[in-house]
Design a protein around this motif. Sequence first.
Motif, mmCIF file in Angstrom:
data_model
loop_
_atom_site.group_PDB
_atom_site.id
_atom_site.type_symbol
_atom_site.label_atom_id
_atom_site.label_comp_id
_atom_site.label_asym_id
_atom_site.label_seq_id
_atom_site.Cartn_x
_atom_site.Cartn_y
_atom_site.Cartn_z
ATOM 1 N N THR A 85 28.249 38.104 31.724
ATOM 2 C CA THR A 85 29.197 37.612 32.721
ATOM 3 C C THR A 85 28.737 36.248 33.228
ATOM 4 O OG1 THR A 85 28.021 38.718 34.539
ATOM 5 C CG2 THR A 85 29.804 39.948 33.454
ATOM 6 N N LYS A 86 29.569 35.630 34.039
ATOM 7 C CA LYS A 86 29.218 34.353 34.670
ATOM 8 C C LYS A 86 29.765 34.350 36.091
ATOM 9 C CE LYS A 86 33.344 31.982 32.900
ATOM 10 N NZ LYS A 86 33.844 30.832 32.113
ATOM 11 N N ASN A 87 29.290 33.420 36.895
ATOM 12 C CA ASN A 87 29.746 33.306 38.272
ATOM 13 C C ASN A 87 31.184 32.797 38.314
ATOM 14 O OD1 ASN A 87 27.183 34.065 39.087
ATOM 15 N ND2 ASN A 87 26.495 31.955 39.408
ATOM 16 N N ALA A 88 31.995 33.434 39.138
ATOM 17 C CA ALA A 88 33.366 32.959 39.336
ATOM 18 C C ALA A 88 33.335 31.722 40.230
ATOM 19 C CB ALA A 88 34.212 34.054 39.968
ATOM 20 N N ILE A 89 34.152 30.749 39.908
ATOM 21 C CA ILE A 89 34.203 29.492 40.651
ATOM 22 C C ILE A 89 35.511 29.413 41.435
ATOM 23 C CG2 ILE A 89 34.081 26.981 40.512
ATOM 24 C CD1 ILE A 89 31.529 28.441 39.646
ATOM 25 N N ALA A 90 35.399 29.140 42.723
ATOM 26 C CA ALA A 90 36.584 29.023 43.577
ATOM 27 C C ALA A 90 37.279 27.679 43.352
ATOM 28 C CB ALA A 90 36.180 29.183 45.043
ATOM 29 N N GLN A 91 38.433 27.497 43.970
ATOM 30 C CA GLN A 91 39.212 26.277 43.769
ATOM 31 C C GLN A 91 38.497 25.037 44.280
ATOM 32 O OE1 GLN A 91 43.054 26.941 45.551
ATOM 33 N NE2 GLN A 91 43.795 28.188 43.831
ATOM 34 N N ASP A 92 37.616 25.202 45.269
ATOM 35 C CA ASP A 92 36.891 24.042 45.795
ATOM 36 C C ASP A 92 35.651 23.705 44.981
ATOM 37 O OD1 ASP A 92 35.284 26.159 46.423
ATOM 38 O OD2 ASP A 92 35.224 25.776 48.584
ATOM 39 N N GLY A 93 35.433 24.427 43.862
ATOM 40 C CA GLY A 93 34.312 24.134 42.992
ATOM 41 C C GLY A 93 33.040 24.877 43.324
ATOM 42 N N THR A 94 33.029 25.652 44.395
ATOM 43 C CA THR A 94 31.854 26.438 44.755
ATOM 44 C C THR A 94 31.980 27.835 44.165
ATOM 45 O OG1 THR A 94 32.861 27.205 46.814
ATOM 46 C CG2 THR A 94 31.588 25.156 46.902
ATOM 47 N N VAL A 95 30.859 28.554 44.151
ATOM 48 C CA VAL A 95 30.912 29.926 43.649
ATOM 49 C C VAL A 95 31.712 30.783 44.615
ATOM 50 C CG1 VAL A 95 28.765 29.798 42.338
ATOM 51 C CG2 VAL A 95 28.696 30.451 44.752
ATOM 52 N N LYS A 96 32.406 31.778 44.072
ATOM 53 C CA LYS A 96 33.228 32.668 44.888
ATOM 54 C C LYS A 96 32.381 33.835 45.361
ATOM 55 C CE LYS A 96 37.472 35.467 44.805
ATOM 56 N NZ LYS A 96 37.771 35.109 46.198
ATOM 57 N N VAL A 97 32.236 33.972 46.667
ATOM 58 C CA VAL A 97 31.404 35.012 47.263
ATOM 59 C C VAL A 97 32.305 36.078 47.872
ATOM 60 C CG1 VAL A 97 29.662 35.513 49.018
ATOM 61 C CG2 VAL A 97 29.544 33.381 47.715
ATOM 62 N N LEU A 98 31.975 37.336 47.628
ATOM 63 C CA LEU A 98 32.772 38.440 48.142
ATOM 64 C C LEU A 98 32.666 38.553 49.657
ATOM 65 C CD1 LEU A 98 31.922 41.243 45.555
ATOM 66 C CD2 LEU A 98 34.182 40.278 45.955
ATOM 67 N N SER A 99 33.798 38.746 50.306
ATOM 68 C CA SER A 99 33.803 39.025 51.737
ATOM 69 C C SER A 99 33.735 40.537 51.943
ATOM 70 C CB SER A 99 35.069 38.465 52.392
ATOM 71 O OG SER A 99 36.207 39.214 51.981
ATOM 72 N N GLN A 100 33.650 40.949 53.205
ATOM 73 C CA GLN A 100 33.536 42.378 53.487
ATOM 74 C C GLN A 100 34.806 43.145 53.126
ATOM 75 O OE1 GLN A 100 33.448 39.963 55.679
ATOM 76 N NE2 GLN A 100 34.632 40.430 57.531
ATOM 77 N N ASP A 101 35.912 42.443 52.917
ATOM 78 C CA ASP A 101 37.164 43.110 52.560
ATOM 79 C C ASP A 101 37.461 43.030 51.064
ATOM 80 O OD1 ASP A 101 37.766 43.803 55.243
ATOM 81 O OD2 ASP A 101 38.442 41.747 55.614
ATOM 82 N N GLU A 102 36.515 42.544 50.272
ATOM 83 C CA GLU A 102 36.750 42.366 48.841
ATOM 84 C C GLU A 102 35.782 43.186 47.984
ATOM 85 O OE1 GLU A 102 38.399 37.840 48.423
ATOM 86 O OE2 GLU A 102 36.273 38.049 48.925
ATOM 87 N N VAL A 103 35.244 44.237 48.543
ATOM 88 C CA VAL A 103 34.330 45.103 47.799
ATOM 89 C C VAL A 103 35.068 45.733 46.628
ATOM 90 C CG1 VAL A 103 32.837 47.125 47.927
ATOM 91 C CG2 VAL A 103 32.972 45.551 49.855
ATOM 92 N N ILE A 104 34.420 45.761 45.461
ATOM 93 C CA ILE A 104 35.018 46.326 44.258
ATOM 94 C C ILE A 104 34.529 47.760 44.085
ATOM 95 C CG2 ILE A 104 35.219 46.109 41.750
ATOM 96 C CD1 ILE A 104 34.727 43.095 42.111
ATOM 97 N N TYR A 105 35.485 48.675 43.927
ATOM 98 C CA TYR A 105 35.162 50.094 43.780
ATOM 99 C C TYR A 105 35.524 50.573 42.383
ATOM 100 C CZ TYR A 105 34.931 50.111 48.897
ATOM 101 O OH TYR A 105 34.606 49.858 50.204
#
Length: 550
Positions: free
Chosen positions: A380-400
């Motif tokens: 896998t690789k780090n997901a990149i957000a639209q602003d060019g930074t890595v996308k970090v999960l918030s407390q409401d984006e936990v993957i189950y």
Amino acid sequence: MIRKNFVKSCMLVCMALAISSCNNSRDYNGSSRATGWDLSGKDGGVSYKTDYEEQDPGPGLLFVEGGTFTMGRVQDDVMHDWNNTPTQQHIQSFFIDETEVTNIMYLEYLDWLKEIFPPSEERYRNIYTGALPDTLVWRNPLGFNETMVKNYLRHPAYHNYPVVGVNWIQATEFSQWRTERVNEKRLEEKGYTVRGAYKDASAESLFSTETYLNAPSLVYGGNDSITRGGKQSDRLLRNNPDSTNIYVQRKDGELLPAYRLPTEAEWEYAALGQSSVREYNTYRGRKKYPWDGQYTRSAERTNIGDQLANFKQGKGDYGGIAGWSDDGADITNEVKSYAPNDYGLYDMAGNVSEWVADVYRPKVDNEFNDFNYFRGNVYTKNAIAQDGTVKVLSQDEVIYDTLSNGKIVARTTPGEIVQVEIGESETYLRTQFSKSDNINYRDGDLSSSRFYGQNNADAEDQNMYNSPENAVTLKDGEMQRNFDDSSGRTTLIDDNVRVYKGGSWKDRAYWLDPAQRRFYPQEMATNDIGFRNAMSKVGSKSNKGRRTRN
């Protein structure tokens, strides 16, 4: 004449040592061997750690020096299942837990989750409950085991017993949590972060090692007063107020590699502990168990006749007759109750079997690879957000994940970097891998399946293994469990079964052989499977450097 030659020899040795020391000083005096530029970081220049010694072992870990061994060579194969074909493998040096992960170690994890993600809040409920061991694994329709159901995990009498009822997924999530907490503590102790930051952690403000290394300003919810508030950070800022190098980077060597489950090859190599039968560059004979000899009882004068592991000795015999020569346990036993192997590792046979990282296949493909063998790579690789930074999960984006048995587990926690599969840009014209998921490489992909070459439009959808397809779905808000009761299934093997190694308290001596291997669904748990963690070693193969025999 002899004296003159001796003096000349001494002078030559001294000159060689002087030249060597000069060369070493040039290597590590802060100057580049490539350009001559300063590498110490003074005057705002680039800084590199040129005096790095050796990697520190993480808490609870022991060093295992890598080498070659014959994997899968068993003393007996009464099953005749061709499941242990001997293969010559080479293993890199690594660290591994001295003991199995214990109840009190796992309770620390559960209590942390309960504090950070209160199960009373609906959005966090499955994070805590998904990590809970299944204590009902102790129940038997024709046995009275309620004492273990109610007490084994939490009663202090069992604190130092190996944790059981943990499935493979839960074991990997514990390993990830352990990585973050250990590295978080290291940064605090070295003065880079505020002391006691972990005490004020919350779901909105968590530490992640990879997030810190890739985007330190996003750690702890973006709270700079934590990541820039340590004594060391203060000193760096005073010396250079505009410095951006106040964060620890991978090149500084301060943060440890990840805790993880050992690979099957690593676990078997560590369990054998063949240093006692090594002679120069060969092995003097074979080892059937982690200890020397062909028997399960000690031949030492001080404890002659004592059992060397906790296992089932016969029908209805889980420990022996009470008293002398009893193995001291009927179910599991406290860790360190039996002698360690040559690497200082305890219970590499008996007590509980242990999860390893590998996806199970009947055959180990040593024809393709004989170095650090492992089946289960998903790149896998780090997901990149639209602003060019890595996308970090918030407390409401936990993957189950909803497992086939209906259990819901969290596969991520807030503060982690979102991971996505690699694509063509990473695989184009590569010779060693061509896709993200390599679990079925050379075993289950189209080119190696029984359908390859057939003029069948559905060949792409055919599975290598005809295993049951149990599934859980949601319908009108209700969980529907779909049990596959087809009589046409021919195997239990699929991409979600994992290897477990070593005999347990309920196994006969046959399974104590480290080369024996079995498999179990990764989402299911039992009362005789636990786990221990490993960590890769970076740098030299040996901790002490090479030295002469005499």
